[in-house]
Design an enzyme around this catalytic site. Structure first.
Site, mmCIF file in Angstrom:
data_model
loop_
_atom_site.group_PDB
_atom_site.id
_atom_site.type_symbol
_atom_site.label_atom_id
_atom_site.label_comp_id
_atom_site.label_asym_id
_atom_site.label_seq_id
_atom_site.Cartn_x
_atom_site.Cartn_y
_atom_site.Cartn_z
ATOM 1 N N ALA A 68 1.025 -1.197 0.351
ATOM 2 C CA ALA A 68 0.309 0.037 -0.005
ATOM 3 C C ALA A 68 0.842 1.314 0.445
ATOM 4 O O ALA A 68 2.136 1.413 0.364
ATOM 5 C CB ALA A 68 -0.917 0.065 1.536
ATOM 6 N N ASP A 69 0.522 2.351 -0.627
ATOM 7 C CA ASP A 69 0.876 3.867 -0.305
ATOM 8 C C ASP A 69 -0.350 4.638 -0.708
ATOM 9 O O ASP A 69 -1.441 4.624 -0.879
ATOM 10 C CB ASP A 69 1.976 4.168 -1.820
ATOM 11 C CG ASP A 69 2.945 5.174 -1.569
ATOM 12 O OD1 ASP A 69 3.793 4.695 -1.162
ATOM 13 O OD2 ASP A 69 2.439 5.894 -2.726
ATOM 14 N N THR A 70 0.322 5.738 0.204
ATOM 15 C CA THR A 70 -0.858 6.860 0.434
ATOM 16 C C THR A 70 -0.217 8.286 0.051
ATOM 17 O O THR A 70 1.005 8.533 0.443
ATOM 18 C CB THR A 70 -1.478 6.750 1.712
ATOM 19 O OG1 THR A 70 -2.225 5.786 1.947
ATOM 20 C CG2 THR A 70 -2.446 7.946 2.313
#
Length: 189
Positions: A68-70
């Protein structure tokens, strides 16, 4: 059901997986998080999530790896994690009184199979002043967060409204992930 591995050191992502009662283990591999030139924010978060998940999958090819990456996006510019306190203060002041987007990319990888998606949430800040931003930055909370704030922590006092998935802003759109994970593991919809 396949073994699940989270390719993230984020305590917030771990908390969300725990709440969803997903049994998982942790494995983090270092990757170059440089975003290729010309890539949109939507593409960038999926690219980085996939990069992280694939790095772990190379040594765990039987497990389903979640990457995941935000990012926070203001006026088309990606705001990642601040490099220092001054940058954190500037990020917060740039968000003051304005709406921005929080985009989280999620990737599921098992061997050669992969699935990537992203979720976008709009967030509007109240007006905040310089001293308020400095006080928050001095708490240390914003230093490891995209856009220099944590909605689930002290940074929640800056939020006027959100439009979309709250948990996406925390760092993982858990409801969508649970559904995508079921399909990816072949459990149906």
């Amino acid at each position: 059901m396949s073994k699940v591995i989270l390719a993230s050191s984020s305590p917030r992502r771990r908390e969300l997986l725990d709440k969803a009662e997903i049994k998982y283990s942790l494995c983090i591999k270092s990757v170059d998080e440089k975003i290729p030139v010309g890539m949109s924010a939507d593409e960038a978060v999926e690219y980085l999530a996939l990069l992280k998940a694939e790095a772990v999958s190379q040594v765990n090819d039987e497990a389903v790896v979640i990457g995941a990456d935000t990012v926070v996006v203001l006026d088309g510019e990606i705001l990642g994690k601040p490099a220092n306190e001054e940058e954190a203060i500037n990020m917060l002041l740039s968000l003051s009184g304005r709406e921005h987007k929080v985009i989280t990319g999620v990737a599921l990888v098992r061997g050669k199979r992969h699935k990537a998606f992203h979720v976008t949430t709009k967030v509007k800040f109240y007006d905040i002043g310089y001293s308020e931003a400095v006080h928050y930055v001095k708490s240390g909370e914003p230093m490891d967060k995209a856009g220099a704030y944590g909605i689930q922590g002290k940074g929640g006092i800056f939020i006027e409204k959100i439009d979309g998935d709250y948990y996406n802003v925390v760092g993982l759109p858990i409801a969508r992930l649970v559904r995508e994970l079921r399909v990816f593991q072949g459990e149906g919809e």
